[in-house]
Design a protein around this motif. Structure first.
Motif, PDB file in Angstrom:
ATOM      1  N   CYS A 120      31.065  32.196  47.213  1.00  0.00           N
ATOM      2  CA  CYS A 120      29.807  32.820  46.783  1.00  0.00           C
ATOM      3  C   CYS A 120      28.621  31.878  47.007  1.00  0.00           C
ATOM      4  N   LYS A 121      28.849  30.596  46.776  1.00  0.00           N
ATOM      5  CA  LYS A 121      27.771  29.637  46.984  1.00  0.00           C
ATOM      6  C   LYS A 121      27.408  29.547  48.462  1.00  0.00           C
ATOM      7  N   GLU A 122      28.415  29.550  49.321  1.00  0.00           N
ATOM      8  CA  GLU A 122      28.174  29.448  50.759  1.00  0.00           C
ATOM      9  C   GLU A 122      27.380  30.640  51.280  1.00  0.00           C
ATOM     10  N   HIS A 123      27.617  31.828  50.716  1.00  0.00           N
ATOM     11  CA  HIS A 123      26.977  33.046  51.230  1.00  0.00           C
ATOM     12  C   HIS A 123      25.848  33.533  50.317  1.00  0.00           C
ATOM     13  N   ASN A 124      25.396  32.663  49.403  1.00  0.00           N
ATOM     14  CA  ASN A 124      24.265  32.981  48.527  1.00  0.00           C
ATOM     15  C   ASN A 124      24.474  34.257  47.723  1.00  0.00           C
ATOM     16  N   ILE A 125      25.691  34.417  47.213  1.00  0.00           N
ATOM     17  CA  ILE A 125      26.014  35.562  46.359  1.00  0.00           C
ATOM     18  C   ILE A 125      26.085  35.056  44.917  1.00  0.00           C
ATOM     19  N   THR A 126      25.346  35.688  44.027  1.00  0.00           N
ATOM     20  CA  THR A 126      25.363  35.275  42.625  1.00  0.00           C
ATOM     21  C   THR A 126      26.679  35.702  41.985  1.00  0.00           C
ATOM     22  N   LEU A 127      27.380  34.741  41.389  1.00  0.00           N
ATOM     23  CA  LEU A 127      28.651  35.018  40.711  1.00  0.00           C
ATOM     24  C   LEU A 127      28.429  34.885  39.206  1.00  0.00           C
ATOM     25  N   TYR A 128      28.747  35.929  38.466  1.00  0.00           N
ATOM     26  CA  TYR A 128      28.522  35.927  37.013  1.00  0.00           C
ATOM     27  C   TYR A 128      29.833  36.234  36.308  1.00  0.00           C
ATOM     28  N   ASP A 129      30.376  35.231  35.622  1.00  0.00           N
ATOM     29  CA  ASP A 129      31.626  35.375  34.883  1.00  0.00           C
ATOM     30  C   ASP A 129      31.297  35.660  33.423  1.00  0.00           C
ATOM     31  N   VAL A 130      31.465  36.911  33.023  1.00  0.00           N
ATOM     32  CA  VAL A 130      31.100  37.325  31.670  1.00  0.00           C
ATOM     33  C   VAL A 130      31.932  36.591  30.628  1.00  0.00           C
ATOM     34  N   GLY A 131      33.233  36.414  30.906  1.00  0.00           N
ATOM     35  CA  GLY A 131      34.097  35.735  29.947  1.00  0.00           C
ATOM     36  C   GLY A 131      33.641  34.319  29.673  1.00  0.00           C
ATOM     37  N   GLU A 132      33.251  33.587  30.718  1.00  0.00           N
ATOM     38  CA  GLU A 132      32.770  32.219  30.533  1.00  0.00           C
ATOM     39  C   GLU A 132      31.496  32.204  29.696  1.00  0.00           C
ATOM     40  N   ARG A 133      30.572  33.116  29.980  1.00  0.00           N
ATOM     41  CA  ARG A 133      29.313  33.147  29.249  1.00  0.00           C
ATOM     42  C   ARG A 133      29.527  33.550  27.796  1.00  0.00           C
ATOM     43  N   GLU A 193      23.985  44.597  29.090  1.00  0.00           N
ATOM     44  CA  GLU A 193      24.345  45.599  30.096  1.00  0.00           C
ATOM     45  C   GLU A 193      23.550  45.391  31.381  1.00  0.00           C
ATOM     46  N   GLU A 194      22.274  45.105  31.241  1.00  0.00           N
ATOM     47  CA  GLU A 194      21.456  44.837  32.425  1.00  0.00           C
ATOM     48  C   GLU A 194      21.948  43.586  33.137  1.00  0.00           C
ATOM     49  N   ARG A 195      22.370  42.599  32.356  1.00  0.00           N
ATOM     50  CA  ARG A 195      22.846  41.341  32.937  1.00  0.00           C
ATOM     51  C   ARG A 195      24.160  41.559  33.696  1.00  0.00           C
ATOM     52  N   TYR A 196      25.033  42.434  33.183  1.00  0.00           N
ATOM     53  CA  TYR A 196      26.344  42.643  33.794  1.00  0.00           C
ATOM     54  C   TYR A 196      26.264  43.474  35.072  1.00  0.00           C
ATOM     55  N   THR A 197      25.278  44.347  35.194  1.00  0.00           N
ATOM     56  CA  THR A 197      25.229  45.288  36.319  1.00  0.00           C
ATOM     57  C   THR A 197      24.088  44.992  37.285  1.00  0.00           C
ATOM     58  N   ARG A 198      23.554  43.802  37.231  1.00  0.00           N
ATOM     59  CA  ARG A 198      22.421  43.431  38.084  1.00  0.00           C
ATOM     60  C   ARG A 198      22.792  43.532  39.564  1.00  0.00           C
ATOM     61  N   ARG A 199      21.873  44.057  40.367  1.00  0.00           N
ATOM     62  CA  ARG A 199      22.102  44.191  41.812  1.00  0.00           C
ATOM     63  C   ARG A 199      22.098  42.812  42.475  1.00  0.00           C
ATOM     64  N   GLY A 200      22.866  42.696  43.542  1.00  0.00           N
ATOM     65  CA  GLY A 200      22.968  41.416  44.235  1.00  0.00           C
ATOM     66  C   GLY A 200      23.868  40.432  43.534  1.00  0.00           C
ATOM     67  N   GLN A 201      24.630  40.903  42.558  1.00  0.00           N
ATOM     68  CA  GLN A 201      25.458  40.013  41.746  1.00  0.00           C
ATOM     69  C   GLN A 201      26.907  40.490  41.770  1.00  0.00           C
ATOM     70  N   LEU A 202      27.840  39.560  41.859  1.00  0.00           N
ATOM     71  CA  LEU A 202      29.263  39.846  41.716  1.00  0.00           C
ATOM     72  C   LEU A 202      29.668  39.445  40.299  1.00  0.00           C
ATOM     73  N   THR A 203      29.961  40.426  39.486  1.00  0.00           N
ATOM     74  CA  THR A 203      30.272  40.194  38.075  1.00  0.00           C
ATOM     75  C   THR A 203      31.779  40.168  37.871  1.00  0.00           C
ATOM     76  N   ILE A 204      32.266  39.181  37.139  1.00  0.00           N
ATOM     77  CA  ILE A 204      33.670  39.145  36.717  1.00  0.00           C
ATOM     78  C   ILE A 204      33.696  39.515  35.244  1.00  0.00           C
ATOM     79  N   ILE A 205      34.404  40.581  34.907  1.00  0.00           N
ATOM     80  CA  ILE A 205      34.346  41.133  33.557  1.00  0.00           C
ATOM     81  C   ILE A 205      35.691  41.759  33.214  1.00  0.00           C
ATOM     82  N   THR A 206      36.045  41.777  31.933  1.00  0.00           N
ATOM     83  CA  THR A 206      37.306  42.415  31.543  1.00  0.00           C
ATOM     84  C   THR A 206      37.156  43.930  31.588  1.00  0.00           C
ATOM     85  N   MET A 207      38.285  44.607  31.733  1.00  0.00           N
ATOM     86  CA  MET A 207      38.277  46.066  31.766  1.00  0.00           C
ATOM     87  C   MET A 207      37.723  46.644  30.467  1.00  0.00           C
TER      88      MET A 207
END
Length: 817
Positions: free
Chosen positions: A504-517, A667-681
């Motif tokens: 994600c860093k190499e391709h400038n894709i924002t990675l957001y891990d909800v569990g970590e936050r 909710e806005e933070r989890y579904t932001r465009r341009g972002q790959l979100t990691i989240i539990t089901m």
């Protein structure tokens, strides 16, 4: 039932005749009709409501909140038109964010579409409604807010532990019977280990489960003890549970603490009073409930009473008798009739009930309400959804039907008898919307095949394939679309986050891990666990809690913590004659000794910051820890001691939610465009993304193994808490007998399996344009040890999907570069 069978209170022809003579300015009836015509058929049925009971069963993506907001605004307009009274519509939903969302939508309809004042309604969470009623009548509720402290169920742990110790002190015979288990040779080390397991795991888990199950259903410890007399198991599980519950209640009362169930009970005490009940009912003309599949019996009772006609006593007599006696609430739905005085609209989706195995929520009550409303033609079905592309809808519908068929074939010995109470899903499928639907880009065209099914050789190839697809999807314009990876547990998300970060860093894709936050909210609890150990290192409980925190943060490997904690001195400072410690034990002991050394060498005001660094917190977690340290140091100013610090920190952990350093809307933070979100089901419910990835679909997680932890297997091949939960629910469901231990354990297994399948269905229906699913041939047995790969069977639905949609099975040989 079909839409054509639904009897609407306002016939369309009557509306048309009233509007035949049109004025230049649209009348209120015309404005109402304009809103109605903009809705889908299922939403229109909700908008046509005028009185009586109504159930709305809605599929994922059906526009449930929009339909409810429109129906609420129309109901307010009709009330405004027909009456000069100041009665209000009460809308109840599950979360504060959902309440804010639906409130904004209702106001918009009133302001923009109906040109009416933005009033005439209240939106509450269920507990907010209960607290409002209880605080207005504090003399009747017994709730003096200035004198009590509210604790959340997840934070009542300290009080449950105290209740456990008090119960053990008063019930030595039963405790010794538990200690003996199925077989015990009297060996001292094993006795200490079992003591640790019972005191820190088995009994607290039993207490926590039963307290919330019982209180949420209005069951007193006395009634639970009465039920226990109908059971014959060797441990008298329900009797033990009743004793723990009683100790907990006494402890809460003595210290002026309340939990969320106490709020609802307090509101119901108010409504037992004829005068107060009439005051509350005369302020309400109807109640609309969202997410009704997640209601508990007490919540249903509260809303029924509030939604009843104050001048009609037939419904109230039954309801109030149940409040005062604590009897089962399931008979409530049998009083529903076309002319019922119950002005209650309940909206939900039984197929998205994913909280019942770890909360008191029980979808059976909403299912029964739907069945009874269907019988009297008061069931509306919102089965059209515009969220997802058609292939995703087909996959979700297939999964639902396949799981139900497999379930019935197993439970009925091949006799396919459609019974909604037996199967995991209500027999309701999703339909695409009609042409001309008001939703923009409804049922959009798929990206690629819309559904992609992968079988990688292992989890590492899973990451390669997932990364490759993410790069392709985000390649042209990373800010255009949204994407999420949905995982079953946070440990999977943590591993994935680490694996995907470089790509994600190499391709400038924002990675957001909800569990970590979200782990920042656990900062106070983790700091407290380490400080309590530093203060009393020879306490087995405190040592185990500290070790659990270190394992959770992946600072030490997973191991048998009960064995380490049973003899703290031998673990921390082994004698020359002690057996050699393994490398993993040595690492844990070394880290614990470093903590004790810091306690001796550092000033108190630096301890929290030091522990935060030790726990390897990220920048935001460190900021949260600094905020915590500042708060604690302010509270102990003038009494700077370890006991003062522990007291202040314990109060924060046990009686409030300490807000982490982050204020952005989740909710806005989890579904932001341009972002790959990691989240539990679980956390993904209610959200959606353009692209959804579901890796690691293995049978050991979905539907999962219902297993007994090795440390408590001395009690038998079941867990006390799940047996007690199943026995309580069987009694509440008015079954003829309370199941024995083996029967209750099977019931608990079925509940868990059903819910896991519903969780998969929720995850699949989050996707709009592309659903990516995979089950690697090799995966960890447990994600606490992700490098220990073994052959793993896929989730049973996955091979069935591959057979049903062969064109969506991806050829990996052609894809790997």
């Amino acid at each position: 039932m079909s839409d054509s069978k639904f009897t609407i209170p306002v016939v369309q022809e009557l509306l048309d005749s009233e509007l035949s003579e049109r004025s230049p300015v649209p009348s209120l009836k015309e404005k109402i009709l304009a809103i109605r015509d903009s809705l889908r058929p299922g939403q229109q049925q909700m908008a046509d409501w005028q009185s009586g009971p109504l159930a709305i069963s809605a599929v994922p993506g059906a526009g449930k909140s929009t339909g409810m907001a429109a129906a609420a605004a129309i109901a307010i307009a009709r009330q405004y038109e027909r009456s000069s009274s100041r009665r209000q519509l009460v809308v109840v939903t599950f979360t504060r964010s959902a309440a804010a969302n639906i409130k904004a939508k209702i106001r918009k309809f009133l302001r923009d579409d109906l040109s009416l004042p933005q009033m005439g309604f209240f939106v509450y969470t269920l507990h907010g409604l209960a607290l409002n009623i209880a605080s207005r009548h504090s003399d009747l509720s017994g709730l003096q807010l200035e004198n009590v402290t509210l604790i959340t169920p997840t934070q009542s742990h300290r009080f449950i532990r105290t209740a456990v110790e008090q119960w053990i002190g008063n019930n030595q015979d039963r405790y010794l019977r538990l200690l003996e288990g199925h077989q015990f040779d009297g060996e001292e080390t094993e006795r200490l280990r079992r003591q640790s397991v019972l005191r820190t795991e088995v009994l607290p888990e039993l207490a926590n489960t039963v307290i919330h199950e019982a209180k949420s259903s209005g069951i007193s410890p006395e009634l639970l003890r009465k039920w226990s007399q109908q059971t014959t198991d060797e441990y008298a599980i329900l009797s033990i549970a009743a004793g723990l519950y009683e100790q907990y209640q006494n402890l809460m009362r003595s210290r002026d603490f309340i939990d969320y169930d106490d709020m609802i009970l307090a509101a119901l005490r108010v409504l037992e009073n004829d005068s107060a009940r009439r005051i509350e009912q005369n302020q309400v003309f109807a109640v609309f409930e969202d997410e009704a599949q997640d209601s508990s019996p007490l919540q249903t009772q509260l809303l029924e009473i509030l939604a009843s006609d104050a001048d009609n006593s037939s419904l109230l007599t039954d309801a109030m008798n149940r409040v005062s006696t604590g009897d089962s609430c399931t008979d409530a739905i049998h009083r529903v009739s076309p002319n019922s005085p119950l002005n209650l609209v309940r909206v939900g989706d039984p197929n998205q009930a994913i909280n019942s195995t770890f909360t008191p929520a029980d979808p059976i009550y909403f299912r029964q309400f739907c069945e009874e409303c269907d019988r009297i033609e008061r069931l509306a079905t919102m089965d059209q959804a515009g969220r997802s592309t058609r292939i995703i809808i087909e996959a979700a519908n297939f999964a639902l039907t396949w799981i139900n068929n497999q379930w019935l074939a197993k439970t009925n010995n091949g006799q396919q008898i459609p019974d909604n109470r037996q199967v995991p899903f209500r027999l309701q499928t999703i339909r695409p919307v009609n042409a001309g639907d008001p939703q923009t880009n409804a049922n959009p065209a798929p990206v690629g095949r819309g559904l992609e099914l992968y079988t990688p050789r292992d989890i590492h190839q899973t990451v390669e394939l997932l990364s490759q697809r993410v790069i392709e999807l985000f390649g042209e314009d990373p800010t255009k679309n949204s994407a999420a990876i949905l995982v079953r547990e946070n440990r999977q998300g943590r591993w994935l986050g680490e694996a995907l970060a470089p790509v994600c860093k190499e391709h400038n894709i924002t990675l957001y891990d909800v569990g970590e936050r979200d782990r920042r909210s656990h900062v106070p609890q983790e700091i407290l666990a380490l400080l309590q150990f530093c203060d009393r290192p020879h306490s087995p409980d405190y040592l185990k809690a500290a070790l659990e925190a270190l394992v959770q943060r992946q600072l030490i490997p997973t191991q048998d913590l009960n064995a380490l904690a049973s003899l703290p001195e031998e673990f921390l400072y082994p004698s020359p004659l002690a057996a050699p410690q393994s490398e993993t034990v040595q690492k844990a002991a070394r880290l614990c000794r470093n903590l004790l050394r810091a306690r001796l060498e550092l000033p108190l005001y630096q301890l929290i910051s030091f522990l935060a660094l030790t726990l390897n917190y990220d920048q935001a977690e460190l900021a949260t820890a600094d905020k915590l340290a500042e708060r604690v140091n302010q509270q102990i100013a003038g009494n700077s001691s370890m006991s003062g610090m522990l007291s202040a920190l314990s109060e924060i952990v046990s009686s409030e939610r300490f807000e982490p350093v982050e204020t952005e809307d989740s909710e806005e933070r989890y579904t932001r465009r341009g972002q790959l979100t990691i989240i539990t089901m679980h956390k993904a419910k209610g959200l959606d993304w353009d692209y959804v990835f579901l890796p690691f679909l293995h049978e050991n997680l979905i539907p999962g193994r219902f297993w007994v932890p090795p440390q408590s297997q001395f009690l038998g091949d079941f867990t006390l808490s799940e047996v007690a939960r199943a026995q309580i629910r069987a009694t509440l469901h008015e079954e003829s007998t309370i199941p024995d231990v083996s029967q209750a354990w099977e019931v608990a297994k079925n509940l868990k399996t059903s819910e896991e399948y519903r969780l998969l269905y929720v995850a699949m229906t989050r996707a709009k344009l592309l659903l990516w699913m995979s089950a690697a041939q090799k995966a960890p047995f447990t994600w606490s040890k992700p490098d220990n790969l073994q052959e793993q069977a896929p989730c049973p639905v996955f091979p069935a999907l591959k057979r049903q949609f062969p064109e969506c099975v991806m050829n990996l040989a052609a894809m790997i570069k």
